[in-house]
Design an enzyme around this catalytic site. Structure first.
Site, PDB file in Angstrom:
ATOM      1  N   GLN A  71       0.979  -1.363  -0.139  1.00  0.00           N
ATOM      2  CA  GLN A  71       0.114   0.068   0.035  1.00  0.00           C
ATOM      3  C   GLN A  71       1.063   1.274   0.008  1.00  0.00           C
ATOM      4  O   GLN A  71       0.614   2.162  -0.386  1.00  0.00           O
ATOM      5  CB  GLN A  71      -0.946   0.135   1.328  1.00  0.00           C
ATOM      6  CG  GLN A  71      -1.948  -1.124   1.229  1.00  0.00           C
ATOM      7  CD  GLN A  71      -2.861  -1.263  -0.121  1.00  0.00           C
ATOM      8  OE1 GLN A  71      -3.025  -0.290  -0.720  1.00  0.00           O
ATOM      9  NE2 GLN A  71      -3.523  -2.579  -0.199  1.00  0.00           N
ATOM     10  N   HIS A  96       1.647   3.080  -3.461  1.00  0.00           N
ATOM     11  CA  HIS A  96       0.648   3.978  -4.122  1.00  0.00           C
ATOM     12  C   HIS A  96       1.222   5.198  -4.230  1.00  0.00           C
ATOM     13  O   HIS A  96       1.039   6.015  -5.543  1.00  0.00           O
ATOM     14  CB  HIS A  96      -0.530   3.775  -3.515  1.00  0.00           C
ATOM     15  CG  HIS A  96      -1.210   2.383  -3.820  1.00  0.00           C
ATOM     16  ND1 HIS A  96      -1.761   2.407  -5.184  1.00  0.00           N
ATOM     17  CD2 HIS A  96      -1.599   1.420  -3.199  1.00  0.00           C
ATOM     18  CE1 HIS A  96      -2.549   1.268  -5.114  1.00  0.00           C
ATOM     19  NE2 HIS A  96      -2.480   0.565  -3.840  1.00  0.00           N
ATOM     20  N   GLU A 153      -8.374   2.564   5.554  1.00  0.00           N
ATOM     21  CA  GLU A 153      -9.119   2.337   4.363  1.00  0.00           C
ATOM     22  C   GLU A 153      -9.026   0.679   4.012  1.00  0.00           C
ATOM     23  O   GLU A 153     -10.047   0.075   3.771  1.00  0.00           O
ATOM     24  CB  GLU A 153      -8.482   2.952   3.262  1.00  0.00           C
ATOM     25  CG  GLU A 153      -8.668   2.458   1.608  1.00  0.00           C
ATOM     26  CD  GLU A 153      -7.728   3.052   0.629  1.00  0.00           C
ATOM     27  OE1 GLU A 153      -8.257   3.098  -0.539  1.00  0.00           O
ATOM     28  OE2 GLU A 153      -6.638   3.273   0.886  1.00  0.00           O
ATOM     29  N   HIS A 154      -7.810   0.297   4.466  1.00  0.00           N
ATOM     30  CA  HIS A 154      -7.412  -1.256   4.519  1.00  0.00           C
ATOM     31  C   HIS A 154      -7.080  -1.619   5.929  1.00  0.00           C
ATOM     32  O   HIS A 154      -6.280  -0.902   6.496  1.00  0.00           O
ATOM     33  CB  HIS A 154      -6.481  -1.620   3.495  1.00  0.00           C
ATOM     34  CG  HIS A 154      -6.617  -1.175   2.089  1.00  0.00           C
ATOM     35  ND1 HIS A 154      -6.141   0.096   1.765  1.00  0.00           N
ATOM     36  CD2 HIS A 154      -6.984  -1.664   1.037  1.00  0.00           C
ATOM     37  CE1 HIS A 154      -6.230   0.418   0.427  1.00  0.00           C
ATOM     38  NE2 HIS A 154      -6.951  -0.792  -0.069  1.00  0.00           N
ATOM     39  N   ASP A 196      -7.021  -5.468  -3.858  1.00  0.00           N
ATOM     40  CA  ASP A 196      -6.964  -4.315  -4.782  1.00  0.00           C
ATOM     41  C   ASP A 196      -7.113  -4.629  -6.280  1.00  0.00           C
ATOM     42  O   ASP A 196      -7.358  -4.077  -7.041  1.00  0.00           O
ATOM     43  CB  ASP A 196      -5.301  -3.974  -4.955  1.00  0.00           C
ATOM     44  CG  ASP A 196      -4.986  -2.947  -3.599  1.00  0.00           C
ATOM     45  OD1 ASP A 196      -5.889  -2.463  -2.721  1.00  0.00           O
ATOM     46  OD2 ASP A 196      -3.727  -2.825  -3.468  1.00  0.00           O
ATOM     47  N   HIS A 200     -51.455  21.352   4.547  1.00  0.00           N
ATOM     48  CA  HIS A 200     -51.261  20.021   4.715  1.00  0.00           C
ATOM     49  C   HIS A 200     -52.723  19.317   5.112  1.00  0.00           C
ATOM     50  O   HIS A 200     -53.050  18.312   4.332  1.00  0.00           O
ATOM     51  CB  HIS A 200     -50.249  19.626   5.498  1.00  0.00           C
ATOM     52  CG  HIS A 200     -48.954  19.621   4.722  1.00  0.00           C
ATOM     53  ND1 HIS A 200     -48.265  20.675   4.575  1.00  0.00           N
ATOM     54  CD2 HIS A 200     -48.027  18.750   4.413  1.00  0.00           C
ATOM     55  CE1 HIS A 200     -47.185  20.700   4.191  1.00  0.00           C
ATOM     56  NE2 HIS A 200     -46.884  19.349   3.996  1.00  0.00           N
TER      57      HIS A 200
END
Length: 417
Positions: A249, A252, A317-318, A350, A409
């Site tokens: 990771q 990236h 995220e992970h 991924d 109403h």
């Protein structure tokens, strides 16, 4: 890779770093968005030259079907097989995720129905910094097609042969050679060459994420999916495998965040050593060298319970749980996706398990899930009320309307009596 003792001050610093990066990115993204809204294609052409080294005046903003078909002949059967495998698994999961039409008789004479309809037009953002992410096109295009979306705009700043070949496999006819905040602005507001869409999908760097949030008042977005984050939460495990997941990771982007959160000083030291050894085998240009030094860390908690609590507040995220996965999973309340057990390499998620890799970052996993086929549709409720249903609802509806002081109403019911 630093080893940090988990204290309130350390936690505050780790969380604050994400917020500070976001503010700077928002300022830059806002300037780019305003420029694209003002100058349209001319701004896209200028930014492509500035950031991506592309001459869109010569190459054109959109790739052609001829380019896509030519690229399909440049890749081997192994690549085609891998893309088809990934697409097949993503499709199976997307079909399971898709909401269904339903009908419910709430009470006599009152029926509520749910109609599922695809979003009319969507834009799929494909990151293309060092390499165009074929996997992201699979993760966005396949669920869109499962949902029934017909107007699909795919953008990528540097679509290489592999991405174009994958487009051919997935039935994508063309790709716009634009990226960054400028691509988000074009999709949200439109230019002469790029039609605006109803919703934008896909992850990106901090500027893309900031741009998506800025345009979200005018164009729907999937979720904030910015710089990659990963936590491995464990008190034991294979140091080589844990280090490999963290580095996977970390490569990236320079601002990716990879963390081991553990209560074991022994595991912390072993993983720290492994990270150094495995980094030496990566090219010096790999972003993991920078991100592991600048952002990544081993966080040493006083107990596994404290480690879990920190992970939930961070909402990564992970999240990998290589040891005691089921017992730890019961304590997890916030994560984009969770990898259970030692064999669940984060790389599988991924690419190829079928679970979507477009996931919330920056703490957004506390509030929402990752991308699913449900994000590509809207659910329309239908209220079918017969005369008998009217009689059953009228008195109580009028009572509630008058309690709120909304006399019109009440009248809308009374006039039908």
């Amino acid at each position: 890779m630093r080893i940090l003792k988990l204290t309130p001050a350390v936690e505050k610093k780790l969380l604050r770093a994400r917020q500070e990066r976001d503010r700077e990115a928002e300022r830059i993204a806002a300037e780019i968005i305003a420029d694209v809204r003002k100058r349209g294609d001319a701004a896209l052409i200028d930014y492509a030259a500035q950031f991506d080294g592309l001459d869109l005046r010569r190459e054109g903003i959109w790739s052609t079907s001829r380019e896509i078909q030519a690229a399909a002949k440049q890749v081997g059967p192994q690549f085609v097989r891998a893309v088809e495998h990934a697409a097949r698994n993503v499709r199976r999961v997307a079909e399971q995720q898709l909401p269904r039409d339903w009908s419910l008789n709430v009470e006599p004479g009152v029926t509520i129905r749910n109609l599922v309809r695809p979003i009319d037009s969507v834009g799929c953002y494909i990151p293309g910094g060092r390499f165009a992410l074929v996997s992201t096109m699979v993760m966005t295009v396949v669920p869109a097609k499962v949902a029934g979306v017909t107007n699909l705009a795919v953008v990528c700043p540097k679509p290489n042969a592999e991405l174009l070949a994958a487009a051919n496999i997935l039935g994508v006819q063309k790709i716009a050679r634009i990226g960054g905040a400028q691509a988000v602005a074009a999709l949200a507001y439109g230019t002469k060459s790029v039609a605006h869409v109803d919703k934008i999908f896909g992850p990106g760097n901090r500027f893309v994420t900031a741009a998506k949030q800025l345009v979200s008042a005018d164009c729907a977005i999937d979720l904030p999916a910015g710089p990659t984050e990963a936590i491995v939460l464990a008190s034991s495990g294979n140091p080589r495998w844990i280090a490999a997941d963290l580095l996977a990771q970390a490569e990236h982007a320079p601002d990716a965040g990879s963390f081991l959160v553990t209560s074991s000083t022994k595991l912390a030291a072993a993983v720290q050593k492994e990270v150094v050894l495995q980094l030496e085998k990566l090219p010096s240009t790999n972003p993991a060298h920078f991100s592991m030094r600048k952002t990544g860390a081993i966080v040493l908690a006083s107990s596994l319970e404290a480690a879990c609590a920190f992970s939930n507040r961070f909402a990564p995220e992970h999240l990998s749980l290589p040891s005691s996965p089921e017992s730890l999973l019961k304590k997890i309340t916030a994560a984009g996706t969770v990898f259970l057990g030692p064999w669940a390499a984060q790389s599988f998620g991924d690419y190829i398990t079928g679970s979507n890799h477009v996931l919330p970052t920056g703490g957004w996993a506390r509030m929402r899930a990752g991308l699913s086929a449900a994000d590509f549709v809207k659910c329309i409720t239908v209220q079918d009320i017969s005369e008998r249903g009217f009689a059953n609802l009228a008195n109580d509806a009028v009572t509630l309307a008058r309690a709120e002081g909304l006399l019109a109403h009440a009248n809308a019911v009374d006039v039908r009596r």
